[in-house]
Design a protein around this motif. Sequence first.
Motif, PDB file in Angstrom:
ATOM      1  N   LEU A  30      16.819  23.915 -21.644  1.00  0.00           N
ATOM      2  CA  LEU A  30      16.984  22.485 -21.902  1.00  0.00           C
ATOM      3  C   LEU A  30      17.243  21.774 -20.582  1.00  0.00           C
ATOM      4  CD1 LEU A  30      19.273  22.494 -25.061  1.00  0.00           C
ATOM      5  CD2 LEU A  30      16.887  21.758 -24.938  1.00  0.00           C
ATOM      6  N   SER A  31      16.852  20.536 -20.476  1.00  0.00           N
ATOM      7  CA  SER A  31      17.062  19.758 -19.246  1.00  0.00           C
ATOM      8  C   SER A  31      18.508  19.814 -18.801  1.00  0.00           C
ATOM      9  CB  SER A  31      16.676  18.296 -19.468  1.00  0.00           C
ATOM     10  OG  SER A  31      15.310  18.182 -19.704  1.00  0.00           O
ATOM     11  N   GLY A  32      18.719  20.105 -17.538  1.00  0.00           N
ATOM     12  CA  GLY A  32      20.057  20.115 -16.967  1.00  0.00           C
ATOM     13  C   GLY A  32      20.898  21.336 -17.307  1.00  0.00           C
ATOM     14  N   SER A  33      20.321  22.315 -17.976  1.00  0.00           N
ATOM     15  CA  SER A  33      21.090  23.491 -18.406  1.00  0.00           C
ATOM     16  C   SER A  33      21.086  24.587 -17.341  1.00  0.00           C
ATOM     17  CB  SER A  33      20.515  24.049 -19.706  1.00  0.00           C
ATOM     18  OG  SER A  33      19.239  24.641 -19.458  1.00  0.00           O
ATOM     19  N   PHE A  34      21.956  25.581 -17.556  1.00  0.00           N
ATOM     20  CA  PHE A  34      21.994  26.760 -16.695  1.00  0.00           C
ATOM     21  C   PHE A  34      20.623  27.454 -16.686  1.00  0.00           C
ATOM     22  CE2 PHE A  34      22.630  31.399 -16.482  1.00  0.00           C
ATOM     23  CZ  PHE A  34      23.132  31.493 -15.196  1.00  0.00           C
ATOM     24  N   GLY A  35      20.000  27.576 -17.851  1.00  0.00           N
ATOM     25  CA  GLY A  35      18.686  28.217 -17.946  1.00  0.00           C
ATOM     26  C   GLY A  35      17.620  27.484 -17.149  1.00  0.00           C
ATOM     27  N   ALA A  36      17.677  26.152 -17.156  1.00  0.00           N
ATOM     28  CA  ALA A  36      16.712  25.367 -16.373  1.00  0.00           C
ATOM     29  C   ALA A  36      16.880  25.646 -14.886  1.00  0.00           C
ATOM     30  CB  ALA A  36      16.875  23.877 -16.672  1.00  0.00           C
ATOM     31  N   ALA A  37      18.125  25.726 -14.430  1.00  0.00           N
ATOM     32  CA  ALA A  37      18.382  26.022 -13.014  1.00  0.00           C
ATOM     33  C   ALA A  37      17.892  27.422 -12.654  1.00  0.00           C
ATOM     34  CB  ALA A  37      19.877  25.879 -12.713  1.00  0.00           C
ATOM     35  N   LYS A  38      18.081  28.394 -13.561  1.00  0.00           N
ATOM     36  CA  LYS A  38      17.593  29.760 -13.315  1.00  0.00           C
ATOM     37  C   LYS A  38      16.065  29.778 -13.223  1.00  0.00           C
ATOM     38  CE  LYS A  38      19.702  33.297 -13.854  1.00  0.00           C
ATOM     39  NZ  LYS A  38      20.205  34.288 -12.936  1.00  0.00           N
TER      40      LYS A  38
END
Length: 90
Positions: A30-38
């Motif tokens: 999701l936008s802005g999530s930890f997963g997006a950064a990964k």
Amino acid sequence: MIRKIFDEALTNSRCYNDLRTLCKSIPPRLSGSFGAAKAVEFTRSIFVEEKFDRVFLQQMMVPNWKRGDICSANARIGKEKKRFARMRFG
């Protein structure tokens, strides 16, 4: 000729392995999530490994949606009253 390029990409390219890693090993994005950064970091590392001319990240503001509390709602289906769990937004 196009078929040869297509076959080469499917059989001898690392793109499907990278896509598998992105889809199976990195958390939801999701936008802005930890997963997006990964996912961004994973993609950046691929570009560095492939020796792209210039690889850099830019800061940007991304809206971040947070899930609200779970609550319930009632609905009538014919003469029957049903209770459903639902999410609050915001």
